[in-house]
Design a protein around this motif. Structure first.
Motif, PDB file in Angstrom:
ATOM      1  N   UNK A  79       0.835  -1.209   0.000  1.00 12.65           N
ATOM      2  CA  UNK A  79       0.000   0.000   0.000  1.00 12.65           C
ATOM      3  C   UNK A  79       0.865   1.251   0.000  1.00 12.65           C
ATOM      4  N   UNK A  80       1.953   1.222   0.751  1.00 10.05           N
ATOM      5  CA  UNK A  80       2.847   2.383   0.809  1.00 10.05           C
ATOM      6  C   UNK A  80       3.486   2.631  -0.553  1.00 10.05           C
ATOM      7  N   UNK A  81       3.855   1.562  -1.245  1.00 13.44           N
ATOM      8  CA  UNK A  81       4.448   1.706  -2.583  1.00 13.44           C
ATOM      9  C   UNK A  81       3.431   2.261  -3.568  1.00 13.44           C
ATOM     10  N   UNK A  82       2.215   1.773  -3.479  1.00 11.26           N
ATOM     11  CA  UNK A  82       1.144   2.288  -4.341  1.00 11.26           C
ATOM     12  C   UNK A  82       0.877   3.760  -4.040  1.00 11.26           C
ATOM     13  N   UNK A  83       0.883   4.100  -2.768  1.00  7.40           N
ATOM     14  CA  UNK A  83       0.692   5.486  -2.362  1.00  7.40           C
ATOM     15  C   UNK A  83       1.818   6.371  -2.889  1.00  7.40           C
ATOM     16  N   UNK A  84       3.054   5.860  -2.845  1.00  4.57           N
ATOM     17  CA  UNK A  84       4.177   6.592  -3.416  1.00  4.57           C
ATOM     18  C   UNK A  84       3.923   6.874  -4.895  1.00  4.57           C
ATOM     19  N   UNK A  85       3.495   5.853  -5.624  1.00  3.03           N
ATOM     20  CA  UNK A  85       3.262   6.020  -7.064  1.00  3.03           C
ATOM     21  C   UNK A  85       2.192   7.078  -7.327  1.00  3.03           C
ATOM     22  N   UNK A  86       1.142   7.062  -6.534  1.00  7.27           N
ATOM     23  CA  UNK A  86       0.078   8.064  -6.685  1.00  7.27           C
ATOM     24  C   UNK A  86       0.608   9.465  -6.407  1.00  7.27           C
ATOM     25  N   UNK A  87       1.342   9.627  -5.316  1.00  2.79           N
ATOM     26  CA  UNK A  87       1.905  10.941  -4.979  1.00  2.79           C
ATOM     27  C   UNK A  87       2.918  11.401  -6.026  1.00  2.79           C
ATOM     28  N   UNK A  88       3.718  10.480  -6.520  1.00  3.47           N
ATOM     29  CA  UNK A  88       4.709  10.850  -7.535  1.00  3.47           C
ATOM     30  C   UNK A  88       4.027  11.287  -8.829  1.00  3.47           C
ATOM     31  N   UNK A  89       2.956  10.598  -9.202  1.00  7.64           N
ATOM     32  CA  UNK A  89       2.204  10.985 -10.397  1.00  7.64           C
ATOM     33  C   UNK A  89       1.606  12.372 -10.229  1.00  7.64           C
ATOM     34  N   UNK A 102      14.947  11.046   5.740  1.00  8.60           N
ATOM     35  CA  UNK A 102      16.384  10.891   5.498  1.00  8.60           C
ATOM     36  C   UNK A 102      16.674  10.018   4.276  1.00  8.60           C
ATOM     37  N   UNK A 103      15.782   9.088   3.977  1.00 13.18           N
ATOM     38  CA  UNK A 103      16.022   8.159   2.868  1.00 13.18           C
ATOM     39  C   UNK A 103      14.953   8.253   1.778  1.00 13.18           C
ATOM     40  N   UNK A 104      14.065   9.239   1.877  1.00 10.44           N
ATOM     41  CA  UNK A 104      12.913   9.323   0.970  1.00 10.44           C
ATOM     42  C   UNK A 104      13.321   9.351  -0.497  1.00 10.44           C
ATOM     43  N   UNK A 105      14.280  10.184  -0.855  1.00  8.76           N
ATOM     44  CA  UNK A 105      14.684  10.298  -2.262  1.00  8.76           C
ATOM     45  C   UNK A 105      15.233   8.970  -2.776  1.00  8.76           C
ATOM     46  N   UNK A 106      16.083   8.334  -2.003  1.00  7.54           N
ATOM     47  CA  UNK A 106      16.667   7.053  -2.411  1.00  7.54           C
ATOM     48  C   UNK A 106      15.606   5.957  -2.469  1.00  7.54           C
ATOM     49  N   UNK A 107      14.690   5.948  -1.494  1.00  6.97           N
ATOM     50  CA  UNK A 107      13.629   4.939  -1.482  1.00  6.97           C
ATOM     51  C   UNK A 107      12.731   5.092  -2.710  1.00  6.97           C
ATOM     52  N   UNK A 108      12.358   6.334  -3.010  1.00  7.48           N
ATOM     53  CA  UNK A 108      11.510   6.578  -4.177  1.00  7.48           C
ATOM     54  C   UNK A 108      12.208   6.211  -5.471  1.00  7.48           C
ATOM     55  N   UNK A 109      13.477   6.594  -5.594  1.00  4.36           N
ATOM     56  CA  UNK A 109      14.243   6.273  -6.803  1.00  4.36           C
ATOM     57  C   UNK A 109      14.380   4.759  -6.965  1.00  4.36           C
ATOM     58  N   UNK A 110      14.567   4.049  -5.857  1.00  3.41           N
ATOM     59  CA  UNK A 110      14.692   2.594  -5.919  1.00  3.41           C
ATOM     60  C   UNK A 110      13.396   1.961  -6.429  1.00  3.41           C
ATOM     61  N   UNK A 111      12.258   2.482  -5.989  1.00  3.80           N
ATOM     62  CA  UNK A 111      10.985   1.944  -6.472  1.00  3.80           C
ATOM     63  C   UNK A 111      10.823   2.161  -7.971  1.00  3.80           C
ATOM     64  N   UNK A 112      11.259   3.323  -8.443  1.00  4.04           N
ATOM     65  CA  UNK A 112      11.087   3.645  -9.859  1.00  4.04           C
ATOM     66  C   UNK A 112      11.992   2.822 -10.776  1.00  4.04           C
ATOM     67  N   UNK A 113      12.904   2.066 -10.202  1.00  2.00           N
ATOM     68  CA  UNK A 113      13.731   1.158 -11.012  1.00  2.00           C
ATOM     69  C   UNK A 113      12.920  -0.038 -11.511  1.00  2.00           C
ATOM     70  N   UNK A 114      11.814  -0.318 -10.839  1.00  2.99           N
ATOM     71  CA  UNK A 114      10.973  -1.453 -11.201  1.00  2.99           C
ATOM     72  C   UNK A 114       9.898  -1.012 -12.201  1.00  2.99           C
ATOM     73  N   UNK A 115       9.787  -1.767 -13.270  1.00  2.91           N
ATOM     74  CA  UNK A 115       8.816  -1.453 -14.314  1.00  2.91           C
ATOM     75  C   UNK A 115       7.383  -1.424 -13.822  1.00  2.91           C
ATOM     76  N   UNK A 116       7.037  -2.287 -12.873  1.00  8.85           N
ATOM     77  CA  UNK A 116       5.660  -2.328 -12.379  1.00  8.85           C
ATOM     78  C   UNK A 116       5.274  -1.010 -11.704  1.00  8.85           C
TER      79      UNK A 116
END
Length: 165
Positions: free
Chosen positions: A8-18, A35-49
């Protein structure tokens, strides 16, 4: 891919990023540590899904330019200014990494004088609220106009009725 809560948190990230277009801010809004938000978000965006999920959210959220304007106005009218106050009250001038973590959306300009004082100008919340009201009234007016045109053209589903008056 992890727990349901993390999903759910990953999906929420995608919604906020959009919606926001800012990786670090989207990750913070989704609940990742600042402290790790930018790196965490960038790591998620490495995945095509997750990139596909962002595109799906964008298609829904940005399909209507008026909705984008409304979202920005809502953010100005109701957004928090805690990060700005943190900036103003800090003893030392923050560096680039610290500035990247701050939500300064509501700020129209920042000026620092020679004595170290800071002047912060915010966008006008009352104007944003007035614009939201106008937008809402305009949308209601457009909906009423479309309903009237549909009724006049006989496309209401009830057919044309003569009142006999």
């Amino acid at each position: 891919m992890g727990s349901s809560k993390e999903s759910k948190r990953r999906s929420l990230f995608c919604c906020h990023y959009a919606r926001l277009g800012d990786v670090a801010e989207a990750a913070r809004c989704a609940g990742y540590p600042p402290e790790t938000a930018a790196a965490d978000g960038a790591a998620l965006l490495r995945y095509g899904c997750y990139r596909r999920m962002v595109e799906q959210y964008r298609a829904v959220l940005h399909d209507d330019p008026a909705a984008c304007v409304r979202a920005g106005l809502e953010r100005l009218a109701f957004g928090r200014t805690n990060d700005v106050m943190q900036l103003v009250l800090s003893e030392e001038q923050p560096g680039g990494a610290a500035l990247d973590k701050l939500d300064l959306f509501a700020v129209s300009s920042i000026k620092r004088d020679r004595n170290g004082g800071m002047e912060v100008h915010f966008f006008d919340r009352l104007k944003a609220l007035a614009s939201l009201y106008e937008y809402s009234s305009d949308a209601d007016g457009k909906a009423a106009a479309h309903a009237l045109l549909a009724a006049l053209s006989g496309k209401t589903g009830e057919g044309n009725h003569d009142s006999g008056d």
